[in-house]
Design an enzyme around this catalytic site. Structure first.
Site, PDB file in Angstrom:
ATOM      1  N   GLY A 171      45.021  27.656  21.618  1.00 16.63           N
ATOM      2  CA  GLY A 171      44.912  26.350  21.087  1.00 16.63           C
ATOM      3  C   GLY A 171      43.652  26.026  21.744  1.00 16.63           C
ATOM      4  O   GLY A 171      43.227  24.754  21.417  1.00 16.63           O
ATOM      5  N   HIS A 172      42.923  26.686  22.483  1.00 17.48           N
ATOM      6  CA  HIS A 172      41.775  26.188  23.139  1.00 17.48           C
ATOM      7  C   HIS A 172      40.756  27.499  23.133  1.00 17.48           C
ATOM      8  O   HIS A 172      40.722  28.120  24.195  1.00 17.48           O
ATOM      9  CB  HIS A 172      42.146  25.877  24.677  1.00 17.48           C
ATOM     10  CG  HIS A 172      40.957  24.956  25.290  1.00 17.48           C
ATOM     11  ND1 HIS A 172      39.964  25.475  25.693  1.00 17.48           N
ATOM     12  CD2 HIS A 172      40.843  23.978  25.408  1.00 17.48           C
ATOM     13  CE1 HIS A 172      38.962  24.478  26.287  1.00 17.48           C
ATOM     14  NE2 HIS A 172      39.598  23.470  26.089  1.00 17.48           N
ATOM     15  N   PHE A 173      40.043  27.825  22.012  1.00 15.42           N
ATOM     16  CA  PHE A 173      40.124  27.318  20.977  1.00 15.42           C
ATOM     17  C   PHE A 173      40.492  28.206  19.666  1.00 15.42           C
ATOM     18  O   PHE A 173      40.123  29.362  20.195  1.00 15.42           O
ATOM     19  CB  PHE A 173      38.953  26.342  20.309  1.00 15.42           C
ATOM     20  CG  PHE A 173      38.473  25.125  21.268  1.00 15.42           C
ATOM     21  CD1 PHE A 173      38.791  24.127  21.273  1.00 15.42           C
ATOM     22  CD2 PHE A 173      37.349  25.707  22.314  1.00 15.42           C
ATOM     23  CE1 PHE A 173      38.744  22.884  22.041  1.00 15.42           C
ATOM     24  CE2 PHE A 173      37.179  24.554  23.349  1.00 15.42           C
ATOM     25  CZ  PHE A 173      37.632  23.250  23.086  1.00 15.42           C
ATOM     26  N   ILE A 222      38.150  29.804  25.058  1.00 13.94           N
ATOM     27  CA  ILE A 222      37.540  29.438  26.240  1.00 13.94           C
ATOM     28  C   ILE A 222      38.688  28.700  27.275  1.00 13.94           C
ATOM     29  O   ILE A 222      39.533  27.889  26.788  1.00 13.94           O
ATOM     30  CB  ILE A 222      36.569  28.347  25.924  1.00 13.94           C
ATOM     31  CG1 ILE A 222      35.440  28.698  25.066  1.00 13.94           C
ATOM     32  CG2 ILE A 222      35.916  27.477  27.160  1.00 13.94           C
ATOM     33  CD1 ILE A 222      34.654  27.720  24.406  1.00 13.94           C
TER      34      ILE A 222
END
Lengths: 117, 144
Positions: free
Chosen positions: A31-33, A38
């Site tokens: 989810g990041h990203f 990251i």
């Protein structure tokens, strides 16, 4: 959730100076990203908080953060050096920390000046 | 120009973050310099500690994503794409010792202090049940 052992592992424990390796398979990177993993700056901060607590032998929470500068990106798989300057005064812990590349200490990623309890 | 007090619940349309690190579930545009947001803490929130309380870093991520939602909202209004954003620094963050737990709803009021190029400075106040649990300043960098 404690991130030690999931987000990162400590590969060298030198007390106030530890070397950590970030686990590239941690679910946060979904989810990041998406497609561009990251490490969230806040999880780097949590790692520093946990390592500070580990150093003095108890779980800590941030009470205040005077400043936290995220100078460069942290990415999954990175190996990083964390230096902590810790003072414990009647339960209030003052901490200054720097997170750099493990081999290149000029490769500054994060600087943190905070009070914990 | 956007009409005042526009509420958005489709947060993924405004920000690039996705589960398991989605930390906003409602966004309210007030004007170009002000917005509000909320988040109800779910049982699978990744920032829940073993003690049952949200870790401080989760509150900071909630503020960062509130800022991202505001930046994303304004970009969409201008016909631009939502871009990636990063925390550049955090200053003067003060946490209350009563942290939120599952079922609590965070309410955040955010003010844009300055915006130059892709750098946005904000100040934020987060409350639960009208009790302030975090105040901070944050600088965010956005990709163009």
């Amino acid at each position: 959730m404690t991130q030690n052992g999931t987000l990162y592992e400590i590969v060298h424990d030198g007390g106030n100076e530890v070397v950590v390796r970030l686990n590239a398979n941690h679910p946060v990177y979904q989810g990041h990203f998406p497609g561009n993993p990251i490490t969230p700056g806040v999880l780097a901060m949590q790692m520093i908080r946990e390592c500070t607590g580990r150093n003095i032998g108890r779980n800590l929470r941030f009470r205040s953060i005077k400043s936290c500068r995220l100078a460069a990106m942290v990415r999954p798989g990175d190996t990083l050096r964390l230096k902590m300057d810790i003072s414990d005064d009647n339960g209030t812990v003052k901490m200054k920390a720097t997170l750099t590349g493990a081999e290149n200490e000029e490769d500054l990623r994060l600087q943190l000046d905070a009070e914990l309890q | 120009m956007s009409s005042p007090a526009c509420k958005v619940t489709d947060i993924p349309s405004l920000i690039p973050q996705r589960p398991p690190i989605l930390m906003v579930d409602g966004y309210l545009f007030e004007d170009e310099l002000h917005c509000k947001s909320e988040l109800t803490i779910a049982a699978d929130n990744m920032f829940l500690g073993e003690d049952g309380y949200v870790a401080e870093e989760g509150l900071l991520e909630h503020v960062a994503q509130t800022s991202a939602a505001h930046i994303g909202f304004l970009r969409k209004q201008a016909g631009e794409n939502v871009t990636l954003g990063y925390i550049g620094d955090i200053k003067k963050a003060v946490f209350d010792n009563r942290m939120p737990k599952v079922g609590d709803t965070l309410h955040t009021c955010l003010t844009v202090v300055s915006q130059v190029g892709g750098i946005t400075m904000v100040s934020a106040e987060t409350s639960v049940n009208e009790h302030v649990i975090l105040t901070c300043r944050m600088k965010l960098a956005s990709d163009n």
